[in-house]
Design an enzyme around this catalytic site. Structure first.
Site, PDB file in Angstrom:
ATOM      1  N   ILE A 108      17.907  20.456 -13.057  1.00  0.00           N
ATOM      2  CA  ILE A 108      18.499  21.219 -11.962  1.00  0.00           C
ATOM      3  C   ILE A 108      19.767  20.529 -11.468  1.00  0.00           C
ATOM      4  CG2 ILE A 108      16.294  22.207 -11.233  1.00  0.00           C
ATOM      5  CD1 ILE A 108      16.011  19.946  -9.196  1.00  0.00           C
ATOM      6  N   ASP A 109      20.284  19.561 -12.280  1.00  0.00           N
ATOM      7  CA  ASP A 109      21.313  18.649 -11.768  1.00  0.00           C
ATOM      8  C   ASP A 109      22.742  19.012 -12.142  1.00  0.00           C
ATOM      9  OD1 ASP A 109      21.385  17.931 -14.490  1.00  0.00           O
ATOM     10  OD2 ASP A 109      20.119  16.168 -14.188  1.00  0.00           O
ATOM     11  N   HIS A 126      14.785  26.140 -14.476  1.00  0.00           N
ATOM     12  CA  HIS A 126      14.299  25.816 -13.130  1.00  0.00           C
ATOM     13  C   HIS A 126      15.409  25.852 -12.088  1.00  0.00           C
ATOM     14  CE1 HIS A 126      10.766  23.567 -15.260  1.00  0.00           C
ATOM     15  NE2 HIS A 126      10.601  24.867 -15.249  1.00  0.00           N
ATOM     16  N   CYS A 137      19.102  38.035   0.224  1.00  0.00           N
ATOM     17  CA  CYS A 137      20.284  38.775  -0.248  1.00  0.00           C
ATOM     18  C   CYS A 137      21.034  38.036  -1.349  1.00  0.00           C
ATOM     19  CB  CYS A 137      21.228  39.078   0.917  1.00  0.00           C
ATOM     20  SG  CYS A 137      22.091  37.609   1.535  1.00  0.00           S
ATOM     21  N   CYS A 159      20.030  32.572   6.656  1.00  0.00           N
ATOM     22  CA  CYS A 159      21.188  33.383   6.252  1.00  0.00           C
ATOM     23  C   CYS A 159      21.535  34.354   7.379  1.00  0.00           C
ATOM     24  CB  CYS A 159      20.817  34.161   4.990  1.00  0.00           C
ATOM     25  SG  CYS A 159      22.128  35.202   4.336  1.00  0.00           S
ATOM     26  N   CYS A 161      21.713  37.367   7.087  1.00  0.00           N
ATOM     27  CA  CYS A 161      20.848  38.552   6.927  1.00  0.00           C
ATOM     28  C   CYS A 161      19.436  38.268   7.447  1.00  0.00           C
ATOM     29  CB  CYS A 161      20.791  38.994   5.460  1.00  0.00           C
ATOM     30  SG  CYS A 161      19.642  38.042   4.441  1.00  0.00           S
ATOM     31  N   SER A 199      11.592  15.138 -22.102  1.00  0.00           N
ATOM     32  CA  SER A 199      10.638  15.945 -21.330  1.00  0.00           C
ATOM     33  C   SER A 199       9.227  15.510 -21.677  1.00  0.00           C
ATOM     34  CB  SER A 199      10.805  17.434 -21.651  1.00  0.00           C
ATOM     35  OG  SER A 199       9.791  18.169 -20.991  1.00  0.00           O
ATOM     36  N   ILE A 242      17.102   7.702 -24.857  1.00  0.00           N
ATOM     37  CA  ILE A 242      17.843   8.906 -25.232  1.00  0.00           C
ATOM     38  C   ILE A 242      19.332   8.617 -25.434  1.00  0.00           C
ATOM     39  CG2 ILE A 242      18.608  11.163 -24.344  1.00  0.00           C
ATOM     40  CD1 ILE A 242      15.767  11.173 -22.894  1.00  0.00           C
TER      41      ILE A 242
HETATM   42  P1  NAD Z   1       9.252  14.475 -16.682  1.00  0.00           P
HETATM   43  O1  NAD Z   1       9.619  13.547 -15.593  1.00  0.00           O
HETATM   44  O2  NAD Z   1       7.908  15.087 -16.663  1.00  0.00           O
HETATM   45  O3  NAD Z   1       9.399  13.722 -18.077  1.00  0.00           O
HETATM   46  C1  NAD Z   1      10.536  12.973 -18.381  1.00  0.00           C
HETATM   47  C2  NAD Z   1      10.238  12.213 -19.661  1.00  0.00           C
HETATM   48  O4  NAD Z   1      11.438  11.571 -20.047  1.00  0.00           O
HETATM   49  C3  NAD Z   1       9.169  11.143 -19.497  1.00  0.00           C
HETATM   50  O5  NAD Z   1       8.164  11.349 -20.478  1.00  0.00           O
HETATM   51  C4  NAD Z   1       9.926   9.819 -19.713  1.00  0.00           C
HETATM   52  O6  NAD Z   1       9.178   8.906 -20.454  1.00  0.00           O
HETATM   53  C5  NAD Z   1      11.125  10.268 -20.505  1.00  0.00           C
HETATM   54  N1  NAD Z   1      12.325   9.461 -20.263  1.00  0.00           N
HETATM   55  C6  NAD Z   1      12.900   9.172 -19.063  1.00  0.00           C
HETATM   56  N2  NAD Z   1      14.057   8.501 -19.241  1.00  0.00           N
HETATM   57  C7  NAD Z   1      14.191   8.323 -20.589  1.00  0.00           C
HETATM   58  C8  NAD Z   1      15.161   7.696 -21.402  1.00  0.00           C
HETATM   59  N3  NAD Z   1      16.256   7.113 -20.888  1.00  0.00           N
HETATM   60  N4  NAD Z   1      14.975   7.706 -22.741  1.00  0.00           N
HETATM   61  C9  NAD Z   1      13.875   8.285 -23.304  1.00  0.00           C
HETATM   62  N5  NAD Z   1      12.930   8.914 -22.579  1.00  0.00           N
HETATM   63  C10 NAD Z   1      13.090   8.939 -21.231  1.00  0.00           C
HETATM   64  O7  NAD Z   1      10.392  15.553 -16.791  1.00  0.00           O
HETATM   65  P2  NAD Z   1      10.349  17.073 -17.260  1.00  0.00           P
HETATM   66  O8  NAD Z   1       9.492  17.226 -18.446  1.00  0.00           O
HETATM   67  O9  NAD Z   1      11.759  17.495 -17.300  1.00  0.00           O
HETATM   68  O10 NAD Z   1       9.608  17.823 -16.073  1.00  0.00           O
HETATM   69  C11 NAD Z   1       9.946  17.540 -14.746  1.00  0.00           C
HETATM   70  C12 NAD Z   1      10.391  18.724 -13.928  1.00  0.00           C
HETATM   71  O11 NAD Z   1      11.089  18.173 -12.825  1.00  0.00           O
HETATM   72  C13 NAD Z   1      11.348  19.617 -14.629  1.00  0.00           C
HETATM   73  O12 NAD Z   1      10.969  20.890 -14.330  1.00  0.00           O
HETATM   74  C14 NAD Z   1      12.703  19.335 -14.000  1.00  0.00           C
HETATM   75  O13 NAD Z   1      13.269  20.551 -13.570  1.00  0.00           O
HETATM   76  C15 NAD Z   1      12.411  18.599 -12.717  1.00  0.00           C
HETATM   77  N6  NAD Z   1      13.263  17.403 -12.531  1.00  0.00           N
HETATM   78  C16 NAD Z   1      14.576  17.493 -12.791  1.00  0.00           C
HETATM   79  C17 NAD Z   1      15.401  16.399 -12.641  1.00  0.00           C
HETATM   80  C18 NAD Z   1      16.864  16.564 -12.951  1.00  0.00           C
HETATM   81  O14 NAD Z   1      17.401  17.672 -12.836  1.00  0.00           O
HETATM   82  N7  NAD Z   1      17.552  15.514 -13.368  1.00  0.00           N
HETATM   83  C19 NAD Z   1      14.877  15.180 -12.200  1.00  0.00           C
HETATM   84  C20 NAD Z   1      13.496  15.108 -11.923  1.00  0.00           C
HETATM   85  C21 NAD Z   1      12.700  16.240 -12.085  1.00  0.00           C
END
Ligand code: NAD
Length: 252
Positions: A108-109, A126, A137, A159, A161, A199, A242
């Site tokens: 969501i970033d 998300h 609205c 809002c 509205c 993820s 990553i």
């Molecule tokens: P999650 O936190 O469930 O899983 C993240 C995974 O990434 C973990 O298994 C972790 O081990 C792995 N990870 C973290 N940093 C890493 C790296 N540098 N290298 C390799 N692996 C790494 O996240 P998700 O599955 O995206 O689910 C969380 C929910 O929360 C999502 O719906 C998301 O929208 C939201 N969320 C978003 C953000 C964002 O927008 N940055 C941040 C936190 C949560």
């Protein structure tokens, strides 16, 4: 196959991408941790500190709407300062090279857009926390305006509205965005390589896309430093950082 070391992993990934016509990356919070935004489920992640506020609770209680905004402003130290990571830059390079139609993200970033993937090529399952909308609205609001009004009155502003204003994210219990879901299903079933990146693959229905891609005949790569429930069906599992895994794909 779990790649035995980083060098084997990056070489195998590069070969798979070169041999593919249409690559679909699918990202989660792990791709953004390098930017300083914590994920949910790593040790010390957001989930371990505060449970999210479900949508029905947000709708039912003005105190919880205030709390939701307080938490969001507290997170601005992370979201406001975050810059795209090596992972985001690598995926933007793949997009520019015509290898991918864009990115499906649970994040969501706004960092895929910040890295150069056009807004219309980022499927946000998300939503997006960098702006807000009225739940009645759909009028868009910018966060600094909401913050000024919140700080002046001590309460979440509504809002004009009368509707409630909420970050443009999808909360637990809130309906998934139909168009985003439809496009993501289309991309997942029409690619020859699907790469799930950062993820935990436990949040449904988003977690269903790697499975759908695999069932539709795509090869599946999972890049995550912790094991996931889908590792056993993946063609390549990269259990490394990553940024390290994707950095070789950044086009300079
Ligand atoms: P999650 O936190 O469930 O899983 C993240 C995974 O990434 C973990 O298994 C972790 O081990 C792995 N990870 C973290 N940093 C890493 C790296 N540098 N290298 C390799 N692996 C790494 O996240 P998700 O599955 O995206 O689910 C969380 C929910 O929360 C999502 O719906 C998301 O929208 C939201 N969320 C978003 C953000 C964002 O927008 N940055 C941040 C936190 C949560």
């Amino acid at each position: 196959m779990i790649a035995p070391d980083l060098q084997t992993a990056t070489a195998a990934l590069r070969a798979m991408i070169e041999n593919s016509e249409r690559v679909v990356p699918f990202t989660g919070a792990g791709i953004s941790t390098e930017s300083g935004i914590p994920d949910f489920r790593s040790p010390g992640g957001l989930w371990t500190k505060t449970q999210p506020i479900p949508f029905d609770v947000f709708m039912a209680s003005s105190e919880m709407r205030d709390e939701a905004w307080r938490r969001r402003f507290a997170m601005e130290d992370y979201f406001g300062k975050a810059k795209p990571t090596r992972g985001h830059l690598a995926l933007a390079s793949l997009y520019r090279a015509g290898k991918t139609p864009g990115v499906i993200t649970q994040n969501i970033d706004n960092l895929h857009q910040a890295a150069g993937v056009p807004h219309e090529a980022v499927i946000e399952l998300h939503g997006n926390t960098t702006f807000a909308t009225c739940l009645e609205c759909a009028k868009r609001y910018e966060l600094p305006d909401i913050r000024d009004r919140f700080e002046a009155s001590g309460h979440a502003p509504d809002c004009e509205c009368g509707g409630y204003i909420k970050t443009a994210t999808v909360s637990f219990g809130q309906a998934m965005p139909e168009e985003a879901m439809r496009r993501a299903q289309e991309w997942a079933s029409d690619c020859d390589l699907f790469i799930a990146i950062g993820s935990s693959l436990v949040v449904w229905p988003a977690a269903g896309f790697p499975l759908q891609a695999k069932k539709s005949g795509a090869q599946l790569v999972i890049i995550n430093r912790e094991p996931t429930d889908f590792d056993s069906i993946a063609d390549l599992v990269i259990r490394h950082d990553i940024g390290d895994a994707l950095a070789p794909l950044i086009a300079h």
